[in-house]
Scaffold this motif. Sequence first.
Motif, PDB file in Angstrom:
ATOM      1  N   SER A  93      -4.244  -1.221  -7.658  1.00 14.79           N
ATOM      2  CA  SER A  93      -3.609  -0.588  -8.817  1.00 14.79           C
ATOM      3  C   SER A  93      -4.366   0.668  -9.240  1.00 14.79           C
ATOM      4  O   SER A  93      -3.759   1.648  -9.700  1.00 14.79           O
ATOM      5  N   THR A  94      -5.683   0.669  -9.071  1.00 13.72           N
ATOM      6  CA  THR A  94      -6.488   1.846  -9.408  1.00 13.72           C
ATOM      7  C   THR A  94      -6.260   2.960  -8.398  1.00 13.72           C
ATOM      8  O   THR A  94      -6.141   4.134  -8.763  1.00 13.72           O
ATOM      9  N   ASP A  96      -3.562   3.475  -6.681  1.00 15.86           N
ATOM     10  CA  ASP A  96      -2.229   4.016  -6.957  1.00 15.86           C
ATOM     11  C   ASP A  96      -2.249   4.908  -8.197  1.00 15.86           C
ATOM     12  O   ASP A  96      -1.599   5.962  -8.231  1.00 15.86           O
ATOM     13  N   ALA A 192      -6.429   0.367 -14.597  1.00 12.36           N
ATOM     14  CA  ALA A 192      -5.103   0.953 -14.374  1.00 12.36           C
ATOM     15  C   ALA A 192      -4.126   0.623 -15.498  1.00 12.36           C
ATOM     16  O   ALA A 192      -3.489   1.534 -16.050  1.00 12.36           O
TER      17      ALA A 192
END
Length: 202
Positions: A93-94, A96, A192
Amino acid sequence: MFEAILFDFDGVLVDSEPVHYECWNRVLAPFGFQMTWEQYARNCIGVSDRAMIEALCDLAGRPEWFDGIWAQYPAKKAWFRERIAAHVPMPQSTRDLLAELQASYKLALVSSSGRHEVVPALEAAGVYGAFSAIVTGEDVRNLKPSPEPYLTAAGRLGVRRALVVEDSEAGQASGRAAGFEVLAVSHADETAPAVRRRLGLG
């Protein structure tokens, strides 16, 4: 509102503190002392390596160990690089989020860690190119909680309005002293979603 997002490294982009903890205990093993995670978290996160070794000696009640532990610091750095390059603990998620943010914001990484620890991890995670500036412990005279690291990053980016993302008290104090809004997170998994909420991203 914000021109840039300034990220801390350990505990914000990567869950690297457990790796640091294991490497430091490996250094301490020949001295017959081991830290608990609670001791490490309370005394060793967000401080310079020299200050960390001083804290370790204080915890053990053996200030005379400083020179011996400091002599093992190169080995600790090598162990950390090896571990972090083999498996970078950065949430997808980070990764992205960084890819998305770089289209609209200038991004910088601001860490008290050494460049030798930060850059290999960013490269292994495939996110090195997302950052327009990287400020590490070697780049400033005064580490966090001084405002110098974040002011240096903002100066390199040429921005005045930035959001700082931090987990440690020293890092949060540094960002506030630099005059920036600080978004506090307690773990890399929170970064994120917390940044997305603050920026109003879907």
